[in-house]
Design a protein around this motif. Structure first.
Motif, PDB file in Angstrom:
ATOM      1  N   ILE A  20       0.961  -0.815   0.263  1.00 58.31           N
ATOM      2  CA  ILE A  20       0.181   0.546   0.025  1.00 58.31           C
ATOM      3  C   ILE A  20       0.730   1.415  -0.293  1.00 58.31           C
ATOM      4  N   PHE A  21       0.719   2.248  -0.833  1.00 53.80           N
ATOM      5  CA  PHE A  21       1.342   3.517  -0.848  1.00 53.80           C
ATOM      6  C   PHE A  21       0.682   4.177  -1.271  1.00 53.80           C
ATOM      7  N   THR A  22       0.731   5.509  -0.306  1.00 52.65           N
ATOM      8  CA  THR A  22       0.245   6.914   0.064  1.00 52.65           C
ATOM      9  C   THR A  22       1.292   8.233  -0.282  1.00 52.65           C
ATOM     10  N   LEU A  23       1.234   8.676  -1.697  1.00 55.99           N
ATOM     11  CA  LEU A  23       1.691   9.710  -2.040  1.00 55.99           C
ATOM     12  C   LEU A  23       0.648  10.731  -2.534  1.00 55.99           C
ATOM     13  N   PRO A  24       1.521  11.665  -3.282  1.00 53.82           N
ATOM     14  CA  PRO A  24       1.193  13.155  -3.471  1.00 53.82           C
ATOM     15  C   PRO A  24       0.515  12.695  -5.069  1.00 53.82           C
ATOM     16  N   VAL A  25      -0.389  13.526  -6.046  1.00 48.47           N
ATOM     17  CA  VAL A  25      -1.166  13.056  -7.135  1.00 48.47           C
ATOM     18  C   VAL A  25       0.421  12.241  -8.111  1.00 48.47           C
ATOM     19  N   ASP A  26       0.696  13.655  -8.005  1.00 51.23           N
ATOM     20  CA  ASP A  26       2.016  13.479  -9.468  1.00 51.23           C
ATOM     21  C   ASP A  26       2.713  12.560  -8.857  1.00 51.23           C
ATOM     22  N   ALA A  27       3.483  12.019  -7.165  1.00 56.16           N
ATOM     23  CA  ALA A  27       3.929  10.779  -7.497  1.00 56.16           C
ATOM     24  C   ALA A  27       3.325   9.732  -7.377  1.00 56.16           C
ATOM     25  N   ALA A  28       2.387   9.485  -7.247  1.00 59.33           N
ATOM     26  CA  ALA A  28       1.427   8.007  -6.968  1.00 59.33           C
ATOM     27  C   ALA A  28       1.246   8.033  -9.153  1.00 59.33           C
TER      28      ALA A  28
END
Length: 70
Positions: A20-28
């Motif tokens: 599971i990843f939680t990232l800012p939009v561009d990084a995601a």
């Protein structure tokens, strides 16, 4: 807490292998693209699932590796 029958089935079978990843939009987008563009390894294909936007604007998603069909 288990939300769906599929989650329960995955938990019981022991095949739930997700990150599971939680990232800012561009990084995601970049991280998801990395996994999508890579060829299947060791007979497993990466699948992006449970993609959602959190109240703080970040994106949370899971990457699961499913067996490929030979």
């Amino acid at each position: 807490m288990i939300a769906r029958p599929r989650d329960l089935a995955d938990q019981m079978s022991g095949t739930q292998q997700s990150q599971i990843f939680t990232l800012p939009v561009d990084a995601a987008r970049c991280k998801a693209r990395e996994f999508i563009d890579q060829p299947p390894r060791s007979g497993f294909l990466p699948v992006i699932e449970k993609w959602r936007q959190l109240p703080d604007g970040q994106i949370e998603f899971a990457i699961r590796h499913l067996p490929t069909v030979d």
